[in-house]
Enzyme design. Structure first.
Site, PDB file in Angstrom:
ATOM      1  N   HIS A  95      41.892  41.397  11.329  1.00  0.00           N
ATOM      2  CA  HIS A  95      42.344  40.055  11.695  1.00  0.00           C
ATOM      3  C   HIS A  95      41.208  39.067  11.931  1.00  0.00           C
ATOM      4  O   HIS A  95      41.451  37.969  12.413  1.00  0.00           O
ATOM      5  CB  HIS A  95      43.201  40.112  12.965  1.00  0.00           C
ATOM      6  CG  HIS A  95      44.582  40.645  12.745  1.00  0.00           C
ATOM      7  ND1 HIS A  95      45.626  39.868  12.291  1.00  0.00           N
ATOM      8  CD2 HIS A  95      45.093  41.895  12.904  1.00  0.00           C
ATOM      9  CE1 HIS A  95      46.721  40.605  12.191  1.00  0.00           C
ATOM     10  NE2 HIS A  95      46.424  41.843  12.549  1.00  0.00           N
ATOM     11  N   LYS A 122      47.631  26.251  19.566  1.00  0.00           N
ATOM     12  CA  LYS A 122      47.093  27.562  19.220  1.00  0.00           C
ATOM     13  C   LYS A 122      46.168  27.998  20.351  1.00  0.00           C
ATOM     14  O   LYS A 122      45.922  27.245  21.297  1.00  0.00           O
ATOM     15  CB  LYS A 122      46.327  27.518  17.902  1.00  0.00           C
ATOM     16  CG  LYS A 122      45.258  26.431  17.824  1.00  0.00           C
ATOM     17  CD  LYS A 122      44.615  26.352  16.457  1.00  0.00           C
ATOM     18  CE  LYS A 122      45.538  25.784  15.426  1.00  0.00           C
ATOM     19  NZ  LYS A 122      46.063  26.757  14.481  1.00  0.00           N
ATOM     20  N   ARG A 123      45.659  29.201  20.259  1.00  0.00           N
ATOM     21  CA  ARG A 123      44.695  29.697  21.250  1.00  0.00           C
ATOM     22  C   ARG A 123      43.471  28.787  21.288  1.00  0.00           C
ATOM     23  O   ARG A 123      43.052  28.257  20.265  1.00  0.00           O
ATOM     24  CB  ARG A 123      44.302  31.125  20.857  1.00  0.00           C
ATOM     25  CG  ARG A 123      43.359  31.833  21.787  1.00  0.00           C
ATOM     26  CD  ARG A 123      43.329  33.316  21.434  1.00  0.00           C
ATOM     27  NE  ARG A 123      43.061  33.549  20.028  1.00  0.00           N
ATOM     28  CZ  ARG A 123      41.834  33.762  19.531  1.00  0.00           C
ATOM     29  NH1 ARG A 123      40.779  33.751  20.324  1.00  0.00           N
ATOM     30  NH2 ARG A 123      41.673  34.009  18.245  1.00  0.00           N
ATOM     31  N   LYS A 156      38.491  27.197  16.556  1.00  0.00           N
ATOM     32  CA  LYS A 156      39.724  26.458  16.255  1.00  0.00           C
ATOM     33  C   LYS A 156      39.462  24.953  16.243  1.00  0.00           C
ATOM     34  O   LYS A 156      40.266  24.187  15.752  1.00  0.00           O
ATOM     35  CB  LYS A 156      40.803  26.774  17.290  1.00  0.00           C
ATOM     36  CG  LYS A 156      41.097  28.255  17.505  1.00  0.00           C
ATOM     37  CD  LYS A 156      42.010  28.828  16.469  1.00  0.00           C
ATOM     38  CE  LYS A 156      42.452  30.237  16.832  1.00  0.00           C
ATOM     39  NZ  LYS A 156      43.293  30.861  15.800  1.00  0.00           N
ATOM     40  N   THR A 196      49.233  31.707  11.584  1.00  0.00           N
ATOM     41  CA  THR A 196      50.672  31.711  11.296  1.00  0.00           C
ATOM     42  C   THR A 196      51.345  30.479  11.896  1.00  0.00           C
ATOM     43  O   THR A 196      52.447  30.122  11.478  1.00  0.00           O
ATOM     44  CB  THR A 196      51.346  32.988  11.835  1.00  0.00           C
ATOM     45  OG1 THR A 196      50.934  33.200  13.191  1.00  0.00           O
ATOM     46  CG2 THR A 196      50.961  34.188  11.004  1.00  0.00           C
ATOM     47  N   LYS A 216      54.697  28.124  10.512  1.00  0.00           N
ATOM     48  CA  LYS A 216      55.865  27.677  11.289  1.00  0.00           C
ATOM     49  C   LYS A 216      56.021  26.167  11.193  1.00  0.00           C
ATOM     50  O   LYS A 216      57.136  25.644  11.036  1.00  0.00           O
ATOM     51  CB  LYS A 216      55.703  28.105  12.749  1.00  0.00           C
ATOM     52  CG  LYS A 216      55.662  29.595  12.967  1.00  0.00           C
ATOM     53  CD  LYS A 216      55.118  29.949  14.343  1.00  0.00           C
ATOM     54  CE  LYS A 216      54.777  31.428  14.427  1.00  0.00           C
ATOM     55  NZ  LYS A 216      54.007  31.778  15.634  1.00  0.00           N
TER      56      LYS A 216
END
Length: 777
Positions: free
Chosen positions: A334, A510-511, A516, A618, A622
């Site tokens: 991952h 998101k985290r 990010k 992911t 969505k």
């Protein structure tokens, strides 16, 4: 099988009377949830039992994961059973609104995408009638609850998710196993959670292990008034599954992490061996003929030496046991980041699991002998990813670009030696939860157009493409506005902030991690704010920039980014000069349930990690499925989203992997800072007092411009991509003014989202890795 909803209602009333001596109307949401959950569990028990028994002789797959971010189960379970609307109506007739169950806590036994993926895969397998069971840990406290203090800082509180009971699991004490450590033995007690398939009688199982002591009280110590020693064994055992991902910055914290991973591995394998013997007898040489195990990242990699140890204890020699293990396991990677690929010092491992350490050493000797140049252990450190590749049938990445990077870079030497083991399995999401349940209005609109129930065949969304006309765009825009109105009410309730549903909703949820690049988003917002203030930006549609993220408690820099975003939000939201044009909201305690409100309301989905860092993502799937355009780099699944939906229907910016690699050797962040006055001004707000400043923000400033002893300046290339990002962001903002054209882009994304169903992904795992087939009783 149809379910008698009247019976479920009666059983719920009976449970409330028996457990709490209250009526339906008198019950608290927590009491109602417990009673309704118990009633549903009674209703599905026959189906669940038949599903298990039917599959005993069949080849099965097992998913080993340290995380299952399953969220709130009550609505999704009722939805998958096909009785949600009927149950709502029956309860409404009794004067009870099932919307009150929104108050129920999420089952947050996960940290982010990896844990949510596990939950999606289990949902898809059950819905597709595939024999897949999950194994995990039943943490006493899940992912922490997040609030913000008056300074905008993240504050963590324990997530006591079972405080009001857990009606969605059964304690199976008769299947308890013992897990041994040098200094104590623990009981791993299983709790079974039903995984209810959509549109099928099939119900799979997620088995979660909870650690308990063999003896909870040392009575002699208690009698001698040594109360701490009296509870020592109880605390030692329960600590293992007390908290999801305990802080491992110390030696003892690392030992606890290893204990968690070993309990997951050993308990699950002991359970599988028990079931195998019941079905196939004591000859374990055929174990891999009936069982496939998928390791979800390296957290359960200790399962490999543990299976070898257990098989050797049954009489196999090392080579036989190794061969069985190699045919049994496969590994999903991952991450491409080295710091996230688990590596354990051997002396640390040996202090917790000495027999496992010995077997890892034997595996290392074997690979060095048979494949010189490859290793499991280097400099007395065990590399768990290497172990997972070597003692496994397959390794897969989770997006096309990610899988290619694994072959070209991260595991290049392994790919050269074992090319046939490498595969790609692009991640997916369950359309039941992330469209049907969270966006019934859009689901109905699509169903009206293409007919029937498409939630088990998401590829049918492509039928929308020739139907996209002005009328459909208007209908879609009306649904989107409705979802924005609903989200505005939720945010007003939870955050105390009033939003205008006519604004663009630009979302990054998101985290919180540096890669990010929430900080890139924040800096662009500051730049836009200054330009709106000075009048240099005139062609701008009013926008709310919405963030949702949790930082790991010990991640100081990520927490500084949260604090900075909250501070700029306070500055902007309190400025009457821009109130009609700009809002910034960082929602507290972002989780699955919050996502179910935010994602359907989003217009723009920010997926802005530097190319080559995000394995898949992911959340972007969505958001795409619910009609948001992607503002993103060519990273992770963005590459495939653009391939499916078209570059013209999304907003892509930034350097590619190849361009980043070419720029690394000469990259000079300060040069960009010095020559871009708008970016210069935005970055300076970290330290110049425009918003309150602290030492962590100062460190953030210098990390961007000067680097650190362990990273070059601007390690994640915010400044390199900044101007391209800002221009794409403003282009999307301008395009939104043409509601017809922008709505068409959104609908093109929806119509192209069929590939990103986790049903497709799980079928690929079943056919190409696990070699299992659908079965139904």
């Amino acid at each position: 099988m149809s379910y008698n909803c009247l019976n479920i209602l009666k059983w719920t009333e009976a449970q409330l009377k028996y457990q709490h001596d209250v009526s339906l109307k008198q019950a608290t949401p927590q009491e109602l949830h417990e009673a309704l959950g118990t009633a549903v569990m009674m209703a599905i028990s026959d189906n669940w039992n038949k599903s298990r028994k039917t599959r005993m002789p069949e080849r099965k797959a097992y998913y080993f994961s340290a995380e299952y971010l399953i969220g709130r189960l009550v609505y999704s379970n009722l939805y998958n059973l096909g009785i949600l609307d009927e149950m709502k109506e029956l309860f409404a007739q009794q004067g009870v609104d099932l919307a009150c169950l929104e108050e129920i806590e999420d089952d947050a036994l996960g940290n982010g995408g990896l844990g949510r993926l596990s939950a999606c895969f289990l949902d898809s397998a059950a819905s597709c009638n595939l024999p897949l069971s999950g194994y995990g840990l039943r943490y006493r406290f899940g992912l922490f609850k997040q609030t913000f203090d008056s300074n905008g800082s993240q504050v963590e509180a324990a997530d006591d998710w079972t405080k009001f009971g857990d009606p969605w699991s059964y304690r199976r004490y008769n299947h308890t196993v013992k897990v041994h450590f040098p200094d104590h033995t623990v009981l791993a007690v299983p709790y079974d959670v039903p995984v209810i398939g959509y549109g099928t009688n099939n119900i799979n199982t997620l088995r979660l292990w909870q650690c308990e002591a063999e003896s909870e009280l040392d009575f002699n110590a208690f009698n001698n008034q040594d109360y701490l020693r009296a509870l020592d064994q109880k605390n030692k055992a329960e600590d293992i599954t007390r908290v999801l991902y305990p802080n491992d910055s110390t030696w003892e914290g690392k030992r606890l992490r290893i204990k968690q991973q070993y309990v997951l591995s050993s308990a699950s394998l002991q359970d599988m061996l028990r079931v195998y013997k019941l079905a196939h007898g004591d000859d374990l040489s055929h174990f891999a003929d009936y069982y496939a195990i998928q390791l979800n990242d390296t957290h359960p990699a200790m399962s490999i030496p543990e299976l070898i140890r257990l098989l050797m204890a049954e009489g196999m020699d090392f080579e036989q046991a190794f061969s069985v293990a190699q045919k049994t396991f496969s590994y999903t990677n991952h991450t491409v980041m080295g710091e996230a690929l688990e590596k354990w010092p051997l002396d640390l491992l040996r202090s917790v699991v000495p027999e496992i350490s010995d077997i890892i050493c034997r595996i290392d000797e074997k690979i060095r002998r048979e494949h010189p140049g490859l290793f499991i252990i280097q400099n007395d450190i065990a590399h768990m990813a290497n172990l997972s590749i070597y003692v496994g049938s397959y390794i897969n990445g989770v997006a096309e670009i990610h899988s290619q990077i694994l072959k070209d870079d991260v595991f290049r030497d392994w790919y050269k030696e074992f090319p046939d083991r490498f595969q790609n399995k692009t991640n997916g999401i369950t359309p039941r939860r992330w469209l049907g349940l969270c966006n019934p209005e859009l689901t109905q609109l699509i169903s009206d157009k293409i007919g029937g129930d498409f939630l088990k065949d998401l590829g049918r969304l492509s039928e929308l493409k020739p139907m996209i006309d002005d009328e459909l765009v208007n209908q879609f825009n009306a649904v989107k506005h409705q979802k924005k109105e609903q989200l505005c009410k939720v945010i007003a309730q939870h955050e105390g902030i009033q939003l205008n549903p006519d604004f663009i909703f630009d979302v990054q949820v998101k985290r919180l991690h540096e890669y990010k690049r929430q900080l890139l988003n924040a800096l662009s917002i500051v730049d836009i704010y200054f330009r709106l203030k000075d009048g240099s930006l005139t062609d701008f549609h009013p926008t709310v920039y919405l963030f949702g993220a949790k930082s790991a408690p010990g991640y100081i820099r990520a927490k500084a980014i949260i604090r900075y975003i909250n501070r700029i939000a306070k500055m902007i939201n309190n400025d009457p000069d821009v109130n009609d044009k700009l809002k910034v909201v960082f929602v507290q305690n972002y989780n699955c349930s919050y996502a179910e409100h935010i994602i359907p309301a989003a217009d723009i989905s920010e997926q802005i990690s530097p190319a080559g860092t995000e394995a898949s993502g992911t959340g972007n799937m969505k958001l795409m499925l619910n009609g948001a355009v992607t503002l993103g780099t060519m990273d992770g699944a963005n590459v495939e989203i653009v391939k499916e939906a078209g570059m013209e229907n999304n907003y892509i910016f930034g350097a590619t992997v190849e361009q980043i690699n070419a720029a690394k050797s000469s990259y000079y962040a300060r040069g960009i800072y010095d020559t871009n006055p708008r970016l210069h001004r935005a970055i300076d707000t970290l330290v110049d007092g425009t918003v309150p400043c602290d030492n962590d923000q100062i460190e953030l400033y210098h990390a961007l411009l000067d680097g650190t002893s362990w990273h070059m300046a601007d390690h994640y290339y915010l400044l390199l991509d900044y101007e391209s990002y800002l221009q794409a962001k403003l282009r999307a903002n301008r395009d939104y003014a043409d509601r017809q054209a922008f709505g068409r882009k959104c609908l093109e994304n929806i119509a192209s989202a069929g590939k990103f169903s986790s049903d497709r992904t799980i079928h690929q795992y079943a056919e190409e890795i696990w070699h299992i087939k659908p079965t139904q009783y």
